[in-house]
Structure formats: C-alpha cells, structure tokens
Motif scaffolding. Structure first.
Motif, PDB file in Angstrom:
ATOM      1  N   SER A   8       0.829  -1.210   0.000  1.00  0.00           N
ATOM      2  CA  SER A   8       0.000   0.000   0.000  1.00  0.00           C
ATOM      3  C   SER A   8       0.862   1.257   0.000  1.00  0.00           C
ATOM      4  N   GLU A   9       2.024   1.223   0.662  1.00  0.00           N
ATOM      5  CA  GLU A   9       2.920   2.384   0.656  1.00  0.00           C
ATOM      6  C   GLU A   9       3.466   2.637  -0.749  1.00  0.00           C
ATOM      7  N   TYR A  10       3.774   1.558  -1.487  1.00  0.00           N
ATOM      8  CA  TYR A  10       4.259   1.717  -2.858  1.00  0.00           C
ATOM      9  C   TYR A  10       3.180   2.328  -3.751  1.00  0.00           C
ATOM     10  N   VAL A  11       1.967   1.818  -3.628  1.00  0.00           N
ATOM     11  CA  VAL A  11       0.857   2.344  -4.435  1.00  0.00           C
ATOM     12  C   VAL A  11       0.624   3.818  -4.125  1.00  0.00           C
ATOM     13  N   ALA A  12       0.636   4.177  -2.820  1.00  0.00           N
ATOM     14  CA  ALA A  12       0.414   5.570  -2.437  1.00  0.00           C
ATOM     15  C   ALA A  12       1.496   6.488  -3.003  1.00  0.00           C
ATOM     16  N   ALA A  13       2.715   5.963  -3.128  1.00  0.00           N
ATOM     17  CA  ALA A  13       3.824   6.780  -3.630  1.00  0.00           C
ATOM     18  C   ALA A  13       3.776   6.951  -5.148  1.00  0.00           C
ATOM     19  N   THR A  14       3.209   5.973  -5.873  1.00  0.00           N
ATOM     20  CA  THR A  14       3.255   6.018  -7.340  1.00  0.00           C
ATOM     21  C   THR A  14       1.963   6.462  -8.002  1.00  0.00           C
ATOM     22  N   LEU A  15       0.840   6.372  -7.322  1.00  0.00           N
ATOM     23  CA  LEU A  15      -0.436   6.741  -7.939  1.00  0.00           C
ATOM     24  C   LEU A  15      -0.453   8.169  -8.487  1.00  0.00           C
ATOM     25  N   PRO A  16       0.100   9.160  -7.766  1.00  0.00           N
ATOM     26  CA  PRO A  16       0.009  10.544  -8.298  1.00  0.00           C
ATOM     27  C   PRO A  16       0.998  10.843  -9.422  1.00  0.00           C
ATOM     28  N   LEU A  17       1.908   9.923  -9.727  1.00  0.00           N
ATOM     29  CA  LEU A  17       2.990  10.230 -10.666  1.00  0.00           C
ATOM     30  C   LEU A  17       2.493  10.200 -12.094  1.00  0.00           C
ATOM     31  N   ARG A  18       2.815  11.256 -12.860  1.00  0.00           N
ATOM     32  CA  ARG A  18       2.418  11.345 -14.260  1.00  0.00           C
ATOM     33  C   ARG A  18       3.502  12.065 -15.029  1.00  0.00           C
ATOM     34  N   GLY A  19       3.496  11.894 -16.339  1.00  0.00           N
ATOM     35  CA  GLY A  19       4.350  12.687 -17.204  1.00  0.00           C
ATOM     36  C   GLY A  19       5.764  12.146 -17.332  1.00  0.00           C
ATOM     37  N   PRO A  20       6.585  12.814 -18.145  1.00  0.00           N
ATOM     38  CA  PRO A  20       7.925  12.315 -18.469  1.00  0.00           C
ATOM     39  C   PRO A  20       8.889  12.311 -17.293  1.00  0.00           C
ATOM     40  N   ALA A  21       8.629  13.090 -16.228  1.00  0.00           N
ATOM     41  CA  ALA A  21       9.551  13.166 -15.102  1.00  0.00           C
ATOM     42  C   ALA A  21       9.272  12.107 -14.039  1.00  0.00           C
ATOM     43  N   ARG A  22       8.341  11.181 -14.331  1.00  0.00           N
ATOM     44  CA  ARG A  22       7.946  10.226 -13.301  1.00  0.00           C
ATOM     45  C   ARG A  22       9.002   9.139 -13.071  1.00  0.00           C
ATOM     46  N   GLY A  23       9.943   8.942 -14.031  1.00  0.00           N
ATOM     47  CA  GLY A  23      10.884   7.824 -13.952  1.00  0.00           C
ATOM     48  C   GLY A  23      11.689   7.805 -12.670  1.00  0.00           C
ATOM     49  N   ALA A  24      12.312   8.949 -12.308  1.00  0.00           N
ATOM     50  CA  ALA A  24      13.148   9.001 -11.102  1.00  0.00           C
ATOM     51  C   ALA A  24      12.316   8.748  -9.856  1.00  0.00           C
ATOM     52  N   ALA A  25      11.083   9.286  -9.830  1.00  0.00           N
ATOM     53  CA  ALA A  25      10.221   9.093  -8.658  1.00  0.00           C
ATOM     54  C   ALA A  25       9.782   7.638  -8.538  1.00  0.00           C
ATOM     55  N   VAL A  26       9.522   6.979  -9.679  1.00  0.00           N
ATOM     56  CA  VAL A  26       9.154   5.559  -9.646  1.00  0.00           C
ATOM     57  C   VAL A  26      10.309   4.735  -9.100  1.00  0.00           C
ATOM     58  N   CYS A  27      11.536   5.043  -9.539  1.00  0.00           N
ATOM     59  CA  CYS A  27      12.705   4.316  -9.038  1.00  0.00           C
ATOM     60  C   CYS A  27      12.877   4.510  -7.531  1.00  0.00           C
ATOM     61  N   ALA A  28      12.664   5.737  -7.066  1.00  0.00           N
ATOM     62  CA  ALA A  28      12.757   5.997  -5.627  1.00  0.00           C
ATOM     63  C   ALA A  28      11.717   5.188  -4.866  1.00  0.00           C
ATOM     64  N   ALA A  29      10.493   5.122  -5.415  1.00  0.00           N
ATOM     65  CA  ALA A  29       9.428   4.357  -4.774  1.00  0.00           C
ATOM     66  C   ALA A  29       9.746   2.862  -4.769  1.00  0.00           C
ATOM     67  N   LEU A  30      10.345   2.364  -5.854  1.00  0.00           N
ATOM     68  CA  LEU A  30      10.709   0.942  -5.918  1.00  0.00           C
ATOM     69  C   LEU A  30      11.813   0.604  -4.923  1.00  0.00           C
TER      70      LEU A  30
END
Length: 341
Positions: A8-30
C-alpha cells in the motif's frame, strides 16, 4: 507479515505520478518498496504475496532501468481510515489489485486520431477508411464508439467527428454515465450534466477534468484503473486510453468481437499511409511541417504527413502531436512510445 503495508505504501507513492519526469520518482518508490520487503522478510518467509512482491519489484526495477542505490520515496501520508480495506477501496482499482495480488497491475494503451489512425492495445498501427460508427472499446465495463465522416468531399480518408463513451453501471461505485463529444463541442460534463459517477459511495472514483476549455478533457475512472483523453485538433476528434490489462481484456469474443483498439481496422478498411493526390511538393511541405512538431520519423510522424497532404489542413499536425503526448503519459513502458513502420 506486513507485506500488505509495503504494497500500500508503494501504491500511495506512485499513484500521483504522471508525465515524463515520473521515472526518477518511480525508481525511488521501488527502492523504498524493496527496503520495506527486506525489513519484513523474516516474518513473511512463507507468504506467497511476499514472494510475488519481491519478484515484481525485480521486474519493475529492470523495466524502469532503476539502480539499486539512490534516493528513496518519502514516508507515506497517514491513512485516514485505520479499519482496513473497506467499500471505498473497492472503487480504487489499483489499491484493490495490489491488496489482492501483492503487485501493481499492468496497463495497456490505445489511441485513435487523425484520418483515423489506430494504435491498438497490442502496438499495431493502422490507418483506416471507416465511415459511420465503429466500436473502439467494447467490454464489460466500458463502451467507446467513434463516428467518422470523409475528411473532404470525394476522399477515401475519414476523420472522427463524434465520440460516445459509456461507463457501465458498477455496484457501489458508479451509476451508468454517458459522455459524448462532437466537433466544436467537447463538453466538461456527462450528458446528464454531472461531472462524477453519481451518488453511490464510490461516485468520486469517476471524474471529468477539463484541461483546455472546449478542446481537451480527461476522464479518470479510478474504479476500473482507466484514464481517457478526448481532444479536438482542427476538424477532428482524438481519443486515447490507458486501461488496466484486466479491464481491457474483459470481453466476450462471441459478442464483443469487433473492437478497433483490440484488433485494429478490418483488413478491407485499411489504407496505405503513402500520401497521394497532391504531388511531391505537397508531400515535402507536409514533411517539413510535421518535422517541426514530431522530430522522430515514427508512425506518428508518417500519420501526420498523410493527414496534412490528404486534408490540406496544417492543424492536423496537432492531432498527431497530441496523440504522442498522450502515449508518453499513458504508456507504462517508455521504450514502446515510438512505433517504426
């Protein structure tokens, strides 16, 4: 075992992410997700959801080209309801999927724009001669129909002039809602004047957002993990969808066998993308115009050239550009954005 908390923490961190800059934030969440699973490894050793999550993280790290070292996501916001997974969560597809399967869902993308050109859920790309009304999507949750008319008198090429989208009634989540757009009428509400899914407990899980007044709306159907973009560029309408794999595949092949987003154009309705009818000079001018908006000579570029030559309307460059922008936002795998013909 606290693997569900990690999920649930992973989902909460990635749900708001959109657009071309999401890659770094997805990696941080992973990386945060991986750290959380390591902390709970001892107590979760025999838990299938735990092992599924660990393998899922490995696959996602590879898919997004993430390094194992680097920043991690911040702490999750406090949960407003400590009682666990309730009725409202059932109207949040992504949270529900993670709760059940221990990993995020997969997604598929389809688009129809310009002549129309169809990018299917399976990354096929067709240019269609489809006059009248044709279903783009027809499954247990959603029905989308495009109505096409000739781009010019006597032309074989057509454009989408009307879109009808039906969000089907779903238990406690939404009432049935119908959205309809036509040329010069891209409304920011459903046909009944509402902007959400109605009075049911999960009604807020379906909502319309106007991004450009009268020209671009986005419809977010959280209860089925689906987002739809409707645009008008020049004298045509464009449609793009990001749908959960499970939702895109929820149809009966006997009753719902014709869907342009699934099978593309019927063979007898496909056109060559070679621009014809206006000579070499017109084609060269169209290529120069399209290259300003679409520097990569992929399927979107060639569709743009075809449309500008066929219609004589430079506004068609915006149709291909808008479809490419949607693909960048909606496609989970950035490596599949461009299709080369």
């Amino acid at each position: 075992c606290k693997i569900l908390r990690c999920n649930s923490e992973y989902v909460a961190a990635t749900l708001p992410l959109r657009g071309p800059a999401r890659g770094a934030a997805v990696c941080a969440a992973l990386r945060s997700y991986s750290r959380c699973t390591r902390r709970t490894a001892r107590t979760c050793r025999g838990d299938l959801a735990f092992h599924s999550a660990v393998h899922g993280i490995e696959d996602l790290m590879i898919q997004h080209n993430c390094s194992r070292e680097g920043p991690v996501a911040g702490p999750p916001p406090p949960k407003p309801d400590p009682r666990g997974f309730g009725a409202l969560d059932a109207c949040d597809y992504e949270r529900s999927f993670v709760f059940k399967h221990g990993r995020p869902p997969g997604f598929q993308h389809c688009a129809a724009f310009g002549d129309p050109h169809i990018r299917t859920f399976h990354h096929d790309f067709h240019t269609c001669r489809v006059q009248g009304s044709w279903p783009l999507v027809d499954n247990h949750y959603l029905f989308v129909q495009a109505t096409s008319s000739p781009v010019a008198e006597g032309s074989n090429a057509t454009v989408t002039s009307k879109l009808t989208i039906i969000f089907k009634n779903m238990k406690e989540c939404i009432d049935q809602k119908v959205y309809q757009a036509e040329l010069d009428n891209v409304p920011s509400a459903f046909q009944d004047g509402s902007v959400d899914g109605g009075a049911r407990p999960g009604g807020a899980s379906l909502a319309i957002h106007e991004l450009v007044p009268g020209r671009h709306v986005e419809i977010r159907a959280r209860y089925i993990g689906t987002t739809i973009s409707v645009r008008q560029a020049g004298r045509q309408l464009s449609f793009s969808i990001r749908a959960a794999e499970e939702v895109a595949g929820a149809f009966s092949e006997e009753e719902q066998d014709l869907q342009l987003c699934v099978g593309g154009c019927p063979r007898g309705q496909r056109l060559s993308r070679s621009p014809r009818g206006r000579g070499r000079a017109a084609a060269d001018a169209a290529r120069a115009l399209c290259r300003e908006m679409l520097p990569v000579e992929d399927a979107y570029f060639h569709s743009c050239v075809f449309d500008v030559v066929t219609s004589g309307d430079a506004n068609f460059t915006m149709a291909a550009r808008g479809a490419l922008e949607d693909a960048r936002v909606f496609l989970p795998d950035a490596g599949k954005i461009h299709i080369f013909l």
